[in-house]
Motif scaffolding. Structure first.
Motif, PDB file in Angstrom:
ATOM      1  N   SER A  61      -2.843   3.678   8.503  1.00 16.98           N
ATOM      2  CA  SER A  61      -1.621   4.455   8.679  1.00 16.98           C
ATOM      3  C   SER A  61      -0.415   3.582   8.381  1.00 16.98           C
ATOM      4  O   SER A  61      -0.507   2.363   8.325  1.00 16.98           O
ATOM      5  CB  SER A  61      -1.539   5.011  10.111  1.00 16.98           C
ATOM      6  N   GLY A  62       0.702   4.238   8.173  1.00 12.56           N
ATOM      7  CA  GLY A  62       1.951   3.515   8.005  1.00 12.56           C
ATOM      8  C   GLY A  62       2.482   3.455   6.588  1.00 12.56           C
ATOM      9  O   GLY A  62       3.634   3.102   6.381  1.00 12.56           O
ATOM     10  N   ARG A  63       1.650   3.767   5.621  1.00 13.53           N
ATOM     11  CA  ARG A  63       2.086   3.694   4.226  1.00 13.53           C
ATOM     12  C   ARG A  63       1.327   4.738   3.390  1.00 13.53           C
ATOM     13  O   ARG A  63       0.389   5.362   3.875  1.00 13.53           O
ATOM     14  CB  ARG A  63       1.766   2.311   3.629  1.00 13.53           C
ATOM     15  N   TYR A  80      -2.946  -7.326   5.382  1.00 12.53           N
ATOM     16  CA  TYR A  80      -3.088  -6.583   6.629  1.00 12.53           C
ATOM     17  C   TYR A  80      -4.535  -6.646   7.119  1.00 12.53           C
ATOM     18  O   TYR A  80      -5.466  -6.576   6.320  1.00 12.53           O
ATOM     19  CB  TYR A  80      -2.676  -5.117   6.427  1.00 12.53           C
ATOM     20  N   SER A  83      -1.542  -4.805  -0.608  1.00 12.27           N
ATOM     21  CA  SER A  83      -0.708  -3.923  -1.422  1.00 12.27           C
ATOM     22  C   SER A  83      -0.632  -4.336  -2.890  1.00 12.27           C
ATOM     23  O   SER A  83      -0.025  -3.633  -3.691  1.00 12.27           O
ATOM     24  CB  SER A  83       0.713  -3.874  -0.845  1.00 12.27           C
ATOM     25  N   TYR A 143      -3.172   0.283  -3.125  1.00 10.61           N
ATOM     26  CA  TYR A 143      -3.787  -0.738  -2.291  1.00 10.61           C
ATOM     27  C   TYR A 143      -5.243  -0.985  -2.678  1.00 10.61           C
ATOM     28  O   TYR A 143      -5.907  -0.157  -3.285  1.00 10.61           O
ATOM     29  CB  TYR A 143      -3.755  -0.309  -0.827  1.00 10.61           C
ATOM     30  N   GLN A 194       5.086  -0.072   8.796  1.00  8.53           N
ATOM     31  CA  GLN A 194       4.138  -1.017   9.326  1.00  8.53           C
ATOM     32  C   GLN A 194       2.728  -0.473   9.127  1.00  8.53           C
ATOM     33  O   GLN A 194       2.385   0.583   9.623  1.00  8.53           O
ATOM     34  CB  GLN A 194       4.387  -1.243  10.821  1.00  8.53           C
ATOM     35  N   VAL A 195       1.907  -1.228   8.400  1.00  5.03           N
ATOM     36  CA  VAL A 195       0.529  -0.798   8.167  1.00  5.03           C
ATOM     37  C   VAL A 195      -0.316  -1.086   9.401  1.00  5.03           C
ATOM     38  O   VAL A 195      -0.239  -2.175   9.985  1.00  5.03           O
ATOM     39  CB  VAL A 195      -0.064  -1.538   6.957  1.00  5.03           C
ATOM     40  N   GLN A 196      -1.088  -0.113   9.801  1.00  6.33           N
ATOM     41  CA  GLN A 196      -2.042  -0.299  10.904  1.00  6.33           C
ATOM     42  C   GLN A 196      -3.429   0.071  10.418  1.00  6.33           C
ATOM     43  O   GLN A 196      -3.610   1.095   9.745  1.00  6.33           O
ATOM     44  CB  GLN A 196      -1.660   0.566  12.096  1.00  6.33           C
TER      45      GLN A 196
END
Length: 124
Positions: free
Chosen positions: A25-27, A113, A100, A32, A1-3
């Motif tokens: 964060s998250g990936r 996101y 992404s 991107y 999960q991207v934050q």
């Protein structure tokens, strides 16, 4: 999960500067595009700036060219928006965004996101 978590907004006088940060964060973000949109009261959300994470290509709205600089720091997964020579018309909620696809054009159409937004107010 991207934050995406923005920080750095606030109140500044016209002609002043602010630096916004967007901690991601998250990936792994190597593929991107990340950047910023803004929404002023009563207006639609508009593109401000973007950076391709892998090769640092940058894109800017005409209204901010020469005044704003976008950058990214790979080690801490953070994008920055340095805003100089601020004008009252820059007053808005600034949203960090990421996509992404790796494509600036897909990013413009609608990033996958979004952050929660940070307020920037420029007084005259």
């Amino acid at each position: 999960q991207v934050q995406l978590v923005e920080s750095g907004g606030g109140l500044v006088q016209a002609g002043g500067s602010l630096r916004l940060s967007c901690a991601a964060s998250g990936r792994t973000f190597s593929g991107y595009v990340m950047g910023w949109f803004r929404q002023a009261p009563g207006k639609e959300r508009e593109f401000v700036a973007a950076v391709v994470w892998s090769d640092r290509r940058t894109y800017y709205a005409d209204s901010v060219k020469g005044r704003f600089t976008i950058s990214r720091h790979i080690a801490n997964n953070t994008a920055y928006l340095q805003m100089n020579s601020l004008k009252p018309e820059d007053t808005a909620v600034y949203y960090c965004a990421a996509d992404s696809s790796g494509s600036y054009y897909y990013f413009l159409r609608g990033p996958g996101y979004w952050g929660q937004g940070t307020h920037v107010t420029v007084s005259s």
